[in-house]
Scaffold this motif. Sequence first.
Motif, mmCIF file in Angstrom:
data_model
loop_
_atom_site.group_PDB
_atom_site.id
_atom_site.type_symbol
_atom_site.label_atom_id
_atom_site.label_comp_id
_atom_site.label_asym_id
_atom_site.label_seq_id
_atom_site.Cartn_x
_atom_site.Cartn_y
_atom_site.Cartn_z
ATOM 1 N N GLY A 3 52.092 1.358 38.610
ATOM 2 C CA GLY A 3 53.591 0.771 38.322
ATOM 3 C C GLY A 3 54.965 1.280 38.976
ATOM 4 N N SER A 4 55.956 0.726 39.213
ATOM 5 C CA SER A 4 57.213 0.533 40.410
ATOM 6 C C SER A 4 57.719 1.209 41.196
ATOM 7 C CB SER A 4 58.458 -0.548 39.436
ATOM 8 O OG SER A 4 58.967 -0.286 38.269
ATOM 9 N N SER A 5 56.948 2.459 40.120
ATOM 10 C CA SER A 5 57.552 4.103 40.306
ATOM 11 C C SER A 5 56.413 4.765 40.866
ATOM 12 C CB SER A 5 58.269 5.277 39.192
ATOM 13 O OG SER A 5 57.139 5.419 38.117
ATOM 14 N N SER A 6 55.426 3.837 40.756
ATOM 15 C CA SER A 6 53.837 5.022 41.495
ATOM 16 C C SER A 6 54.277 5.218 42.949
ATOM 17 C CB SER A 6 52.535 4.342 41.699
ATOM 18 O OG SER A 6 53.021 2.737 41.992
ATOM 19 N N ARG A 7 53.675 6.016 43.837
ATOM 20 C CA ARG A 7 53.346 6.267 45.027
ATOM 21 C C ARG A 7 53.242 4.700 45.801
ATOM 22 N NH1 ARG A 7 49.978 11.673 45.997
ATOM 23 N NH2 ARG A 7 51.195 13.212 44.094
ATOM 24 N N LEU A 8 51.882 4.651 45.687
ATOM 25 C CA LEU A 8 51.697 3.102 46.338
ATOM 26 C C LEU A 8 52.599 2.062 46.403
ATOM 27 C CD1 LEU A 8 47.881 2.758 44.865
ATOM 28 C CD2 LEU A 8 49.107 3.539 47.245
ATOM 29 N N PHE A 9 53.540 2.470 45.544
ATOM 30 C CA PHE A 9 54.373 0.547 45.378
ATOM 31 C C PHE A 9 55.936 1.474 45.672
ATOM 32 C CE2 PHE A 9 57.839 -1.664 43.359
ATOM 33 C CZ PHE A 9 57.001 -3.073 42.916
ATOM 34 N N MET A 10 56.310 2.334 45.674
ATOM 35 C CA MET A 10 57.505 3.163 46.577
ATOM 36 C C MET A 10 56.742 3.083 48.332
ATOM 37 S SD MET A 10 59.605 3.376 44.521
ATOM 38 C CE MET A 10 60.652 4.733 45.014
ATOM 39 N N LEU A 60 46.511 12.554 47.596
ATOM 40 C CA LEU A 60 46.058 12.469 46.406
ATOM 41 C C LEU A 60 45.155 13.901 46.535
ATOM 42 C CD1 LEU A 60 46.360 11.423 43.039
ATOM 43 C CD2 LEU A 60 45.044 10.481 43.846
ATOM 44 N N VAL A 61 43.802 13.679 46.748
ATOM 45 C CA VAL A 61 42.993 14.864 46.697
ATOM 46 C C VAL A 61 43.391 16.190 47.943
ATOM 47 C CG1 VAL A 61 40.621 15.031 48.152
ATOM 48 C CG2 VAL A 61 41.097 12.439 47.518
ATOM 49 N N ASP A 62 44.100 15.824 48.696
ATOM 50 C CA ASP A 62 44.367 16.985 49.435
ATOM 51 C C ASP A 62 45.146 18.018 49.031
ATOM 52 O OD1 ASP A 62 42.481 16.367 51.373
ATOM 53 O OD2 ASP A 62 43.745 15.926 52.678
ATOM 54 N N GLU A 63 46.558 17.520 48.323
ATOM 55 C CA GLU A 63 47.214 18.009 47.892
ATOM 56 C C GLU A 63 47.673 17.621 46.417
ATOM 57 O OE1 GLU A 63 51.257 16.661 49.607
ATOM 58 O OE2 GLU A 63 49.759 16.691 51.609
ATOM 59 N N GLY A 64 46.516 16.840 45.962
ATOM 60 C CA GLY A 64 47.162 16.621 44.286
ATOM 61 C C GLY A 64 48.537 16.102 43.629
ATOM 62 N N VAL A 65 48.963 15.979 42.409
ATOM 63 C CA VAL A 65 50.648 15.691 41.955
ATOM 64 C C VAL A 65 50.771 16.911 41.363
ATOM 65 C CG1 VAL A 65 49.026 13.945 40.776
ATOM 66 C CG2 VAL A 65 48.798 15.827 39.667
ATOM 67 N N THR A 66 52.302 16.118 41.177
ATOM 68 C CA THR A 66 53.032 17.326 40.891
ATOM 69 C C THR A 66 53.279 17.839 39.671
ATOM 70 O OG1 THR A 66 55.101 16.064 40.645
ATOM 71 C CG2 THR A 66 54.558 16.783 42.857
ATOM 72 N N GLN A 67 53.951 18.674 38.493
ATOM 73 C CA GLN A 67 54.160 18.563 37.310
ATOM 74 C C GLN A 67 54.922 17.331 36.748
ATOM 75 O OE1 GLN A 67 52.678 21.057 34.944
ATOM 76 N NE2 GLN A 67 53.437 19.647 33.635
ATOM 77 N N GLU A 68 55.878 16.697 37.336
ATOM 78 C CA GLU A 68 56.830 15.632 37.404
ATOM 79 C C GLU A 68 56.184 14.563 36.783
ATOM 80 O OE1 GLU A 68 61.223 13.892 38.531
ATOM 81 O OE2 GLU A 68 60.049 15.036 39.833
ATOM 82 N N GLU A 69 54.968 14.596 38.360
ATOM 83 C CA GLU A 69 54.017 13.028 37.726
ATOM 84 C C GLU A 69 53.744 13.104 36.134
ATOM 85 O OE1 GLU A 69 53.407 11.885 43.003
ATOM 86 O OE2 GLU A 69 52.852 14.031 42.140
ATOM 87 N N LEU A 70 52.729 14.867 36.306
ATOM 88 C CA LEU A 70 52.220 14.253 35.460
ATOM 89 C C LEU A 70 52.472 14.299 34.360
ATOM 90 C CD1 LEU A 70 49.525 15.331 34.624
ATOM 91 C CD2 LEU A 70 50.024 17.429 34.137
ATOM 92 N N GLU A 71 53.582 14.588 34.251
ATOM 93 C CA GLU A 71 54.609 14.250 32.369
ATOM 94 C C GLU A 71 54.781 12.924 31.768
ATOM 95 O OE1 GLU A 71 55.043 17.598 30.572
ATOM 96 O OE2 GLU A 71 53.640 17.912 31.676
ATOM 97 N N LYS A 72 55.023 12.243 33.621
ATOM 98 C CA LYS A 72 55.479 10.527 33.193
ATOM 99 C C LYS A 72 54.361 9.812 33.342
ATOM 100 C CE LYS A 72 59.127 10.777 36.891
ATOM 101 N NZ LYS A 72 59.888 9.494 38.323
ATOM 102 N N ALA A 73 53.410 10.220 33.898
ATOM 103 C CA ALA A 73 51.715 9.655 33.479
ATOM 104 C C ALA A 73 51.706 10.024 32.086
ATOM 105 C CB ALA A 73 50.924 10.451 34.872
ATOM 106 N N LYS A 74 51.830 10.962 31.679
ATOM 107 C CA LYS A 74 50.652 11.732 30.063
ATOM 108 C C LYS A 74 52.150 10.709 29.179
ATOM 109 C CE LYS A 74 49.278 15.842 30.401
ATOM 110 N NZ LYS A 74 49.384 18.099 30.177
ATOM 111 N N ALA A 75 53.706 10.086 29.855
ATOM 112 C CA ALA A 75 54.317 9.943 28.687
ATOM 113 C C ALA A 75 54.070 8.702 28.770
ATOM 114 C CB ALA A 75 55.891 9.504 29.711
ATOM 115 N N SER A 76 53.669 7.363 30.241
ATOM 116 C CA SER A 76 53.473 6.267 30.020
ATOM 117 C C SER A 76 51.958 5.955 29.732
ATOM 118 C CB SER A 76 52.768 6.054 32.086
ATOM 119 O OG SER A 76 52.569 4.568 31.828
ATOM 120 N N LEU A 77 51.215 7.118 28.877
ATOM 121 C CA LEU A 77 49.408 6.454 29.048
ATOM 122 C C LEU A 77 50.031 6.780 26.483
ATOM 123 C CD1 LEU A 77 47.296 8.861 31.086
ATOM 124 C CD2 LEU A 77 47.360 5.994 30.691
ATOM 125 N N ALA A 78 50.727 7.948 26.602
ATOM 126 C CA ALA A 78 51.340 7.867 25.624
ATOM 127 C C ALA A 78 51.907 6.962 23.869
ATOM 128 C CB ALA A 78 52.053 9.393 25.042
#
Length: 382
Positions: A3-10, A60-78
């Motif tokens: 989406g528009s807030s994703s890493r690739l988009f930004m 993404l592979v080396d550093e992974g995601v943050t807790q904030e990013e994971l929570e946003k992704a969960k909300a979007s998928l839900a």
Amino acid sequence: GGGSSSRLFMNLREDKGYTYGAYSSLAADKLVGQFSANASVRTDVTDSAVVEFIYEINKLVDEGVTQEELEKAKASLAGSFGRSLESPATIANFALNIERYGLPKDYYETYLQKMNALTVEDINQTAKNLINPDNLYITAVGNASEIKDKLAQFGEVIMYDNMGFPAKEMAAVDADMTVEKVIDNYIEAIGGKSAASAIKAAKVTMVAEIMGQQLTIEQVFDNANMRYMQNTLVGGNVMQSSVIKDGKGLVKVRGQSMDMTDEQMDASKMETYYLPELYYGTMGYTLKLDGIKDVEGTPAYKVIVTTPLGATVSNYYSVESGLKIKNENPVSGDTFYTDYQEKNGVMIPMAMTIKSAMIPVPLEAKVTNLELNPVLTEEDFN
């Protein structure tokens, strides 16, 4: 990439300004899953965009995601999961997946609970397990002459034509060959400027078959007054017609009329003239010689024709014969010219193959009637 807030988009849009949007997706499968990422970018930043894609995937592979990013992704998928339940097709697909993949019977009933239980550590370990940046396939679609060398930094570059077949490397254009010479050679090949210029008007009827029905294309060219008419008939009924005269253009589709915009008129003028190469200079078009290309086994000079407002088509002229053998039009598709025959001292293609995204199969059209320099009336353009 979701989406528009994703890493690739930004990165590619907001920070670099390479594109209007950059996205990625995951396709799950029992045997072979797929991760893909894509964007439409300017030709001159193709390699730079690839660098950023690789950077974000490695990060993404080396550093992974943050807790904030994971929570946003969960909300979007839900949210998307809940909306999907409104479709009966989704429910049917859930049942199919349970049987197909041997999932627990309550897999979808407990989907949200399982998703919410995932931790940052779960996600980051999965990325390390499943994403291997060294195994990426990089696909770039564009002008090979401008991007090929830049892409070599990422590995071996293999070229394909627009049908997915390996592209043939063509010899370099002779240093003394120019776009003007290509056009002059074409005019000489069809019979010379004097004979070609003597054709001031033409009526053409072409017939083809599509889906078991006869398709007829009627065209009228009036070079002297810059008038043009085309009717497309299916089963004898006019499905579409277009007329250009008095500096204006009109399109009719199933009885509904629409005036052409300035941009549409600008692009349509390319088709107004019979033997248009005679008029490129007077129309103010810009011509560019873009090397020698393979056209179904025939080496051909590629000439890019650009109108004053920026519309483009590409013509291909056989290196050996000089004849035009292909036209690429971003609107109408690709047209291949064959069966050249002498008419009034001029070589005219009497068979054409049209390949377009708008038709399911290539259209094989043959000229069934050709009138050169007929007497035209106003009725021909109504």
